[in-house]
Structure formats: C-alpha cells, structure tokens
Write a protein that holds these residues in place. Structure first.
Motif, PDB file in Angstrom:
ATOM      1  N   TYR B   5       2.688 -42.873   1.613  1.00 58.70           N
ATOM      2  CA  TYR B   5       2.768 -43.474   0.282  1.00 58.70           C
ATOM      3  C   TYR B   5       1.435 -43.357  -0.457  1.00 58.70           C
ATOM      4  N   THR B   7      -0.727 -45.792  -3.076  1.00 58.87           N
ATOM      5  CA  THR B   7      -0.711 -47.175  -3.574  1.00 58.87           C
ATOM      6  C   THR B   7      -0.436 -47.241  -5.077  1.00 58.87           C
ATOM      7  N   ILE B  10       3.111 -47.741  -6.270  1.00 56.87           N
ATOM      8  CA  ILE B  10       3.826 -49.016  -6.165  1.00 56.87           C
ATOM      9  C   ILE B  10       3.721 -49.628  -7.556  1.00 56.87           C
ATOM     10  N   ARG B  11       4.842 -49.741  -8.225  1.00 56.90           N
ATOM     11  CA  ARG B  11       4.844 -50.193  -9.613  1.00 56.90           C
ATOM     12  C   ARG B  11       5.431 -51.603  -9.711  1.00 56.90           C
ATOM     13  N   SER B  12       5.677 -52.061 -10.922  1.00 57.89           N
ATOM     14  CA  SER B  12       6.087 -53.451 -11.173  1.00 57.89           C
ATOM     15  C   SER B  12       7.147 -53.966 -10.199  1.00 57.89           C
ATOM     16  N   CYS B  13       8.214 -53.213 -10.038  1.00 57.96           N
ATOM     17  CA  CYS B  13       9.262 -53.651  -9.104  1.00 57.96           C
ATOM     18  C   CYS B  13       9.965 -52.431  -8.508  1.00 57.96           C
ATOM     19  N   TYR B  15       9.179 -48.266  -6.411  1.00 60.93           N
ATOM     20  CA  TYR B  15       8.245 -47.283  -5.883  1.00 60.93           C
ATOM     21  C   TYR B  15       8.629 -45.926  -6.481  1.00 60.93           C
ATOM     22  N   PHE B 126      13.853 -51.750  -4.316  1.00 56.32           N
ATOM     23  CA  PHE B 126      14.330 -52.305  -3.047  1.00 56.32           C
ATOM     24  C   PHE B 126      15.004 -53.653  -3.284  1.00 56.32           C
TER      25      PHE B 126
END
Lengths: 110, 146
Positions: B5, B7, B10-13, B15, B126
């Motif tokens: 991954y 980092t 990784i966004r607001s809600c 990926y 997710f």
C-alpha cells in the motif's frame, strides 16, 4: 453495517492509530520543524541509528559545520522533548527515535 | 488488510488502488465458460497507449487480505470517468479474499489514452459486516486473472 473512514483505514492498513501521532506532531511543530528538517526526520526514520554527518550525506543535504550544528541543536531539542535519543556506537554519537517516537517513525516509513 | 500500500492513497473513507500490470485477450473462436474455454492472456508492458474501443485487464500493485469482518466495494475513480475510461469490476471484494484486485479497462472515448504504472483508476470502500461471514472460495484467489 458501516463504512470504514480514514482513521480506521489507517489503523487497519498501517497499524498506526492517528491518536498516537498527535503528540509526536505536536513536538515537531513546537521545535521549528521546517521543510528541510522534515527531510532529515524522514531520513532518520529510514536510516536509524545513524550519525548526523552520515544522515546529512545520505539525505543529500549540505554537510558544512553550520548545517551539522543546526541539525544537532534541533535533534537535542527533540531529545529533550522525548522524541529522539542518542547513544554511542563505536565512539560515535548515533541517533534514533525513542519509544515515544516509534509511531511517528512507522508513519514516516509508510 | 492491504500489502504494497501507499499511505497517501488512504483517503477520506476509501483506498485508491494503483495500476500494476495489464493484460490483453488473444482472440479465440469461442469463449464458452461452461466448457472452460477461456481466452488466453498476454501481458503488455506499461506504459501503454490504449486505443479508442480497446479493452485490457488491469491488476493492482496492492494485494488484499480481506478479514472476515469486512468486505469492500469497488468503484471507478472519477479520473477514469473524466478521461473516458470505463472501469469494469466484479463490484464486491468478499471477506477472506487474498490477492490483487482485477478490473477491466475499456477506452470508451475517441482519444488514445496512456496507461502507466501507478495510475489510479479504481478505489474501494470497506464495509464492516454484521454477523459472521463465510470465507470466500474462488478459483481466482491470489489475483489470478483466468
């Protein structure tokens, strides 16, 4: 059913809890962390334990006496704040993140 | 949960996945899933210029290891829509799935579009599940395409 938001994704994917980053970032902001110092801190996360001279070399930053002393002063202030620690390795002072700075180190490596 | 991954992705809600590899179908007389007759695949190196109307299959750099209390839903990134790429996905990443995300990339625009390593075309949100899930059993485990 609920959707995972940023902090939960960060925790699940990287293992970093954003609450654990609040204190280290507060320390950095209180200790005149400039853009070039961010590069030094990132370099430390990557190469620790390392001497300041080697860190400047590996980070491709100026290595003159002035630069060395400025970084040393900066690291000493972070050591006083509990984020970094130094010890002697083969009679040379090397720096690394302290236990309190472990989450920051992990974050900088991602 | 995700390996390889980045980092920053990784966004607001969600990926956002990065494109790692692409594959092209070779033509066969007939695709017949009931007879296990599938098209063959050829890997194409990136960067690659996708012609109007051309279709390729993408595999992400990231690998999923979906825990049993989660599932995720795939969706096209807004970038892909803006530049004229139709992103086709299975829609759901099941609990227990391990492997890369696989998706189709179809150029529905009138322009040639350059695909490159790390291009962000697909993202996933997710969802936490209520109750116990059964781990998915699939022939595509491990990010197999066919």
């Amino acid at each position: 059913m609920s959707v995972l938001a940023y902090s939960e994704l960060l925790k699940r994917i990287t293992g970093i809890d954003d609450h654990q980053l609040e204190e280290p970032f507060k320390i950095l902001s209180q200790n005149n962390t400039t853009q070039s110092r961010c590069k030094i801190i990132k370099g430390l996360a990557l190469y620790e334990p390392i001497s300041i001279g080697n860190l400047l070399r590996k980070s491709e930053l100026p290595r003159g006496g002035g630069s060395y002393l400025t970084v040393r002063k900066y690291f000493l202030s972070l050591e006083k704040a509990g984020l970094l620690e130094k010890y002697l390795l083969h009679n040379r002072a090397v720096w690394r993140f302290s236990k309190n700075g472990e989450h920051l180190r992990k974050y900088l490596l991602t | 949960m995700i390996t390889n991954y980045k980092t920053e992705n990784i966004r607001s809600c969600k990926y956002t996945f990065r494109l790692g590899e692409i594959f092209r179908h070779t033509s066969v007389d007939l695709v017949d899933v009931s007879q296990e007759r599938f098209p063959q695949l050829t890997e194409i190196s990136l960067p690659y210029v996708l012609q109007p109307g051309e279709f390729v299959i993408g595999r992400t750099i990231e690998e999923l290891d979906t825990p049993l209390d989660l599932m995720s839903i795939y969706a096209a990134s807004s970038l892909s829509i803006r530049i004229g790429l139709n992103i086709l996905s299975g829609g759901i990443n099941d609990p227990g799935y391990r492997g890369n995300a696989i998706f189709g990339i179809h150029n529905v625009s009138q322009n040639k579009i350059k695909l490159f390593y790390g291009m962000e075309l697909l993202h996933t949100a997710f969802l936490e599940l209520k109750g116990k899930a059964i781990p998915v059993q699939t022939r595509y485990m491990g990010g197999k395409i066919l």
